[in-house]
Design a protein around this motif. Structure first.
Motif, PDB file in Angstrom:
ATOM      1  N   VAL A 138       0.910  -1.194   0.138  1.00 38.30           N
ATOM      2  CA  VAL A 138      -0.024   0.113  -0.031  1.00 38.30           C
ATOM      3  C   VAL A 138       0.762   1.264  -0.022  1.00 38.30           C
ATOM      4  CG1 VAL A 138      -1.538   1.427   1.239  1.00 38.30           C
ATOM      5  CG2 VAL A 138      -1.829  -1.023   1.286  1.00 38.30           C
ATOM      6  N   LEU A 139       0.729   2.085  -1.164  1.00 34.74           N
ATOM      7  CA  LEU A 139       1.230   3.581  -1.020  1.00 34.74           C
ATOM      8  C   LEU A 139       0.196   4.247  -1.457  1.00 34.74           C
ATOM      9  CD1 LEU A 139       4.199   4.958  -0.715  1.00 34.74           C
ATOM     10  CD2 LEU A 139       4.375   4.835  -3.366  1.00 34.74           C
ATOM     11  N   GLN A 140      -0.208   4.886  -0.510  1.00 40.67           N
ATOM     12  CA  GLN A 140      -1.503   5.939  -0.515  1.00 40.67           C
ATOM     13  C   GLN A 140      -0.969   7.368  -0.734  1.00 40.67           C
ATOM     14  OE1 GLN A 140      -5.028   5.273  -0.779  1.00 40.67           O
ATOM     15  NE2 GLN A 140      -4.811   7.183  -1.696  1.00 40.67           N
ATOM     16  N   PRO A 141      -1.101   7.894  -1.978  1.00 32.36           N
ATOM     17  CA  PRO A 141      -0.772   9.496  -2.061  1.00 32.36           C
ATOM     18  C   PRO A 141      -1.718  10.379  -1.358  1.00 32.36           C
ATOM     19  CG  PRO A 141      -1.117   8.395  -4.351  1.00 32.36           C
ATOM     20  CD  PRO A 141      -1.621   7.364  -3.259  1.00 32.36           C
ATOM     21  N   ILE A 142      -1.323  11.353  -0.835  1.00 36.22           N
ATOM     22  CA  ILE A 142      -2.235  12.097   0.012  1.00 36.22           C
ATOM     23  C   ILE A 142      -2.021  13.470  -0.624  1.00 36.22           C
ATOM     24  CG2 ILE A 142      -2.603  13.331   2.246  1.00 36.22           C
ATOM     25  CD1 ILE A 142      -1.274  10.716   3.454  1.00 36.22           C
ATOM     26  N   SER A 143      -3.045  14.234  -1.175  1.00 33.13           N
ATOM     27  CA  SER A 143      -3.114  15.495  -1.564  1.00 33.13           C
ATOM     28  C   SER A 143      -3.737  16.630  -0.820  1.00 33.13           C
ATOM     29  CB  SER A 143      -3.726  15.477  -2.926  1.00 33.13           C
ATOM     30  OG  SER A 143      -4.802  14.977  -3.071  1.00 33.13           O
ATOM     31  N   GLY A 144      -4.422  16.332   0.342  1.00 30.08           N
ATOM     32  CA  GLY A 144      -5.285  17.207   1.063  1.00 30.08           C
ATOM     33  C   GLY A 144      -5.387  16.529   2.615  1.00 30.08           C
ATOM     34  N   PHE A 145      -6.263  17.450   3.316  1.00 26.71           N
ATOM     35  CA  PHE A 145      -6.339  17.046   4.520  1.00 26.71           C
ATOM     36  C   PHE A 145      -8.059  17.521   4.915  1.00 26.71           C
ATOM     37  CE2 PHE A 145      -1.956  17.180   4.543  1.00 26.71           C
ATOM     38  CZ  PHE A 145      -1.547  16.043   5.390  1.00 26.71           C
ATOM     39  N   ARG A 146      -8.554  16.805   5.971  1.00 25.46           N
ATOM     40  CA  ARG A 146      -9.642  17.515   6.524  1.00 25.46           C
ATOM     41  C   ARG A 146      -9.660  17.758   7.789  1.00 25.46           C
ATOM     42  NH1 ARG A 146     -14.983  16.134   8.565  1.00 25.46           N
ATOM     43  NH2 ARG A 146     -16.660  16.687   7.089  1.00 25.46           N
ATOM     44  N   THR A 147      -9.455  18.843   8.553  1.00 25.67           N
ATOM     45  CA  THR A 147      -9.305  18.971   9.887  1.00 25.67           C
ATOM     46  C   THR A 147     -10.091  19.826  10.558  1.00 25.67           C
ATOM     47  OG1 THR A 147      -8.054  21.043   9.018  1.00 25.67           O
ATOM     48  CG2 THR A 147      -6.764  19.038   9.236  1.00 25.67           C
ATOM     49  N   GLY A 148      -9.949  19.600  12.010  1.00 21.93           N
ATOM     50  CA  GLY A 148     -10.895  20.639  12.544  1.00 21.93           C
ATOM     51  C   GLY A 148     -10.642  20.255  14.304  1.00 21.93           C
ATOM     52  N   LEU A 149     -11.504  20.773  15.074  1.00 24.94           N
ATOM     53  CA  LEU A 149     -11.505  20.331  16.465  1.00 24.94           C
ATOM     54  C   LEU A 149     -12.597  19.037  16.467  1.00 24.94           C
ATOM     55  CD1 LEU A 149     -11.872  23.637  18.494  1.00 24.94           C
ATOM     56  CD2 LEU A 149     -10.036  22.100  18.714  1.00 24.94           C
ATOM     57  N   ILE A 150     -12.374  18.193  17.454  1.00 19.40           N
ATOM     58  CA  ILE A 150     -13.373  17.206  17.692  1.00 19.40           C
ATOM     59  C   ILE A 150     -14.909  18.017  18.124  1.00 19.40           C
ATOM     60  CG2 ILE A 150     -14.143  15.223  18.897  1.00 19.40           C
ATOM     61  CD1 ILE A 150     -11.218  14.729  19.501  1.00 19.40           C
ATOM     62  N   ASP A 151     -15.904  17.663  17.363  1.00 17.34           N
ATOM     63  CA  ASP A 151     -16.950  18.339  17.624  1.00 17.34           C
ATOM     64  C   ASP A 151     -17.118  19.687  17.085  1.00 17.34           C
ATOM     65  OD1 ASP A 151     -19.232  16.522  18.233  1.00 17.34           O
ATOM     66  OD2 ASP A 151     -18.363  16.301  20.104  1.00 17.34           O
ATOM     67  N   GLY A 152     -16.172  20.299  16.300  1.00 14.35           N
ATOM     68  CA  GLY A 152     -16.155  21.574  15.877  1.00 14.35           C
ATOM     69  C   GLY A 152     -16.388  21.744  14.369  1.00 14.35           C
ATOM     70  N   GLY A 186      -7.546  27.685  20.487  1.00 17.42           N
ATOM     71  CA  GLY A 186      -7.371  26.447  19.374  1.00 17.42           C
ATOM     72  C   GLY A 186      -9.075  26.601  18.598  1.00 17.42           C
ATOM     73  N   GLY A 187      -9.969  26.750  19.502  1.00 15.64           N
ATOM     74  CA  GLY A 187     -11.395  26.808  18.947  1.00 15.64           C
ATOM     75  C   GLY A 187     -11.392  27.859  17.853  1.00 15.64           C
ATOM     76  N   ARG A 188     -10.762  29.182  18.093  1.00 14.09           N
ATOM     77  CA  ARG A 188     -10.918  30.038  16.766  1.00 14.09           C
ATOM     78  C   ARG A 188     -10.266  29.710  15.513  1.00 14.09           C
ATOM     79  NH1 ARG A 188     -13.105  35.378  18.363  1.00 14.09           N
ATOM     80  NH2 ARG A 188     -14.640  34.442  19.757  1.00 14.09           N
ATOM     81  N   LEU A 189      -8.854  29.460  15.903  1.00 14.47           N
ATOM     82  CA  LEU A 189      -7.723  29.308  14.575  1.00 14.47           C
ATOM     83  C   LEU A 189      -8.017  27.989  13.945  1.00 14.47           C
ATOM     84  CD1 LEU A 189      -4.754  30.682  16.630  1.00 14.47           C
ATOM     85  CD2 LEU A 189      -6.088  31.613  14.633  1.00 14.47           C
ATOM     86  N   LEU A 190      -8.437  26.774  14.535  1.00 21.45           N
ATOM     87  CA  LEU A 190      -8.293  25.525  13.849  1.00 21.45           C
ATOM     88  C   LEU A 190      -9.668  25.509  13.024  1.00 21.45           C
ATOM     89  CD1 LEU A 190      -7.129  23.221  16.591  1.00 21.45           C
ATOM     90  CD2 LEU A 190      -6.294  23.578  14.392  1.00 21.45           C
ATOM     91  N   GLY A 191     -10.632  26.606  13.189  1.00 21.01           N
ATOM     92  CA  GLY A 191     -11.529  26.611  12.121  1.00 21.01           C
ATOM     93  C   GLY A 191     -11.526  27.714  10.905  1.00 21.01           C
ATOM     94  N   ASN A 192     -10.134  28.068  11.053  1.00 22.02           N
ATOM     95  CA  ASN A 192      -9.951  29.263  10.109  1.00 22.02           C
ATOM     96  C   ASN A 192      -8.927  28.574   8.987  1.00 22.02           C
ATOM     97  OD1 ASN A 192      -7.655  30.966   9.173  1.00 22.02           O
ATOM     98  ND2 ASN A 192      -8.950  32.501   9.957  1.00 22.02           N
ATOM     99  N   ALA A 193      -9.292  28.921   7.852  1.00 25.05           N
ATOM    100  CA  ALA A 193      -8.733  28.036   6.443  1.00 25.05           C
ATOM    101  C   ALA A 193      -7.105  28.594   6.216  1.00 25.05           C
ATOM    102  CB  ALA A 193      -9.636  28.334   5.346  1.00 25.05           C
ATOM    103  N   TRP A 194      -7.073  29.716   6.653  1.00 24.64           N
ATOM    104  CA  TRP A 194      -5.718  30.104   6.306  1.00 24.64           C
ATOM    105  C   TRP A 194      -4.486  29.817   7.364  1.00 24.64           C
ATOM    106  CZ3 TRP A 194      -1.747  32.727   8.794  1.00 24.64           C
ATOM    107  CH2 TRP A 194      -0.797  32.868   8.040  1.00 24.64           C
ATOM    108  N   PHE A 195      -5.074  29.805   8.557  1.00 24.62           N
ATOM    109  CA  PHE A 195      -4.266  29.180   9.698  1.00 24.62           C
ATOM    110  C   PHE A 195      -4.065  27.692   9.513  1.00 24.62           C
ATOM    111  CE2 PHE A 195      -3.429  27.358  13.845  1.00 24.62           C
ATOM    112  CZ  PHE A 195      -2.671  28.401  14.216  1.00 24.62           C
ATOM    113  N   THR A 196      -5.247  27.067   9.111  1.00 22.80           N
ATOM    114  CA  THR A 196      -4.980  25.642   8.960  1.00 22.80           C
ATOM    115  C   THR A 196      -3.801  25.330   7.993  1.00 22.80           C
ATOM    116  OG1 THR A 196      -7.091  25.240   9.743  1.00 22.80           O
ATOM    117  CG2 THR A 196      -6.357  23.566   8.420  1.00 22.80           C
ATOM    118  N   ARG A 197      -4.049  25.964   6.846  1.00 18.40           N
ATOM    119  CA  ARG A 197      -3.199  25.714   5.694  1.00 18.40           C
ATOM    120  C   ARG A 197      -1.708  26.042   6.149  1.00 18.40           C
ATOM    121  NH1 ARG A 197      -2.947  25.150  -0.152  1.00 18.40           N
ATOM    122  NH2 ARG A 197      -5.262  24.898  -0.227  1.00 18.40           N
TER     123      ARG A 197
END
Ligand SMILES: Cc1cc2nc3c(=O)[nH]c(=O)nc-3n(C[C@H](O)[C@H](O)[C@H](O)COP(=O)(O)OP(=O)(O)OC[C@H]3O[C@@H](n4cnc5c(N)ncnc54)[C@H](O)[C@@H]3O)c2cc1C
Length: 373
Positions: free
Chosen positions: A69-83, A344-355
């Protein structure tokens, strides 16, 4: 009776040990890798690897993906648990998903070192400036690559967790049935990372080919099993994973760089990888630091030309500090649990900060220059 001699004995055939072995064998040294397990063996891990690992070891990816198995990764789905959730795409491969049972076996074979597997390190004696291991192997240089609980690290005085602030993590990996594959909303090219509200860890869902890896790691093991259960409920509620997850979660611990103080060299000894406590403090990535430390150790060993006194090997400590930072750094992040939670709550929902911060800087190290050895 001494049955075997080698220039370097490496205890542990994980990524740190096999990378170090690979470099030493290339330089013409006679290297023996001792591992208590028989390969292919499993290792508790999500199996996320950044591309520099493949590049540093000159791995042929076409050869690797044949039957593995060699799975290429080209993106992420991120956030807070329950956020709220943020989707980040790169439009190209920025990481890979591998299975450790396959990857570690491949790296060990790639090293071309001699291997003594199924034999645990049981005794270490110092005899006339040489090491005698298990009363049958003699070597002037011992490399401790036995992971977090490495017996060579213990020999150098590591307290192996009793006062160290370790990451405790649990994961499960299984091959999905056709029905499970249909029910699993997690996408293969886009691993999912969900941070705990106190920012002391995160959970993940990682689909690799037909395999699914789910886990949670925290730098605080209080009620870890309950937190894993809650995380699973969250994932099922969000319909990210199939309803039934077979088997039991397996746990392991490891140390982040700067969160412990292990002695990494002594006369005739060097520690690499988890044995040296080098995982990335922000992401918990341990495979790349394991490989990089293995290669750095090999470079210092080769340059030492047989003089393995601690003073000669001290260059390794300096190179680790230059690459990974000081061995003991203040607790990172912001002070105070409530402030951390707020930010954490603020920033992890922010697309710029996440990327730009979470992914580019903390997880992908996109600003870090390649290792030069
Ligand atoms: C749940 C979890 C998820 C993780 N996910 C990721 C991830 O996705 N990506 C990432 O980069 N890192 C991840 N890590 C960290 C990563 O797994 C480690 O940092 C990495 O395996 C370190 O490699 P190593 O070669 O130092 O040690 P190991 O891979 O632990 O290898 C040590 C070897 O030493 C052998 N050994 C141990 N004791 C003895 C003995 N007494 N005698 C002989 N041999 C011995 C073992 O059998 C083993 O083969 C994760 C860790 C955990 C716990």
């Amino acid at each position: 009776m001494i049955a075997e001699r080698c220039d370097v004995l490496i205890v542990g055939g994980g990524p740190a040990g096999s990378s170090c072995a690979w470099k030493l064998v290339q330089a013409g040294l006679d290297v023996l890798v001792l591992d208590k397990q028989v390969f292919p063996r499993d290792k508790v891990c999500a199996g996320w690897v950044t591309p520099p690992v493949m590049e540093m070891l000159h791995l042929d990816l076409e050869d690797y993906r044949r039957g593995r198995v060699l799975q290429p990764i080209s993106g992420f789905r991120t956030g807070l648990i329950d956020g709220p959730v943020v989707m980040t795409g790169y439009g190209r491969t920025v990481s890979y998903g591998i299975r450790r049972c396959e990857f570690d076996h491949y790296l060990l074979q790639h090293s071309q070192a001699r291997v003594a597997q199924g034999e645990a390190l049981e005794s270490i004696e110092r005899v006339d400036s040489r090491w005698r291991v298990n009363r049958r192997i003699e070597t002037p240089l011992l490399v401790g690559a036995g992971g977090h609980f490495c017996p060579v690290a213990r020999h150098l005085g590591a307290d192996l967790g009793s006062t160290e602030r370790v990451v405790a993590a649990k994961e499960i990996e299984f091959e999905m049935t056709v029905q499970q594959r249909r029910a699993c909303r997690a996408e293969a090219q886009r691993p999912e990372l969900y941070f705990c509200r106190d920012l002391l860890g995160y959970g993940w869902v990682f689909r690799k080919g037909d395999y699914l890896n789910i886990g949670l790691g925290r730098e605080d093991n209080h009620k870890l099993a309950e937190r894993v259960e809650d995380f699973l409920l969250f994932l099922k509620r969000e319909q990210r994973i199939p309803d039934v997850v077979p088997g039991r979660f397996k746990g392991h611990a490891y140390l982040l760089q700067g969160h412990g103080e292990r002695k990494r060299i002594d006369d005739g000894v060097v520690l690499v990888g988890d044995a040296a406590g080098l995982a990335s403090p922000q992401s918990g990535e341990g495979i790349r630091p394991a490989v990089e430390s293995g290669l750095l150790a090999a470079a210092v060993i080769i340059a030492a030309g047989g003089d393995y006194r601690a003073a000669t090997l001290a260059g390794y400590d300096r190179r680790l500090a230059a690459r990974f930072g000081a061995s003991r750094v203040p607790t990172p992040g912001v002070p105070g649990a409530s402030l951390r939670t707020f930010l954490g709550g603020r920033l992890l929902g922010n697309a710029w900060f996440t990327r730009h911060v979470v992914l580019d800087r903390w997880f992908l190290h996109r600003r870090q220059p390649p290792l030069s050895v």
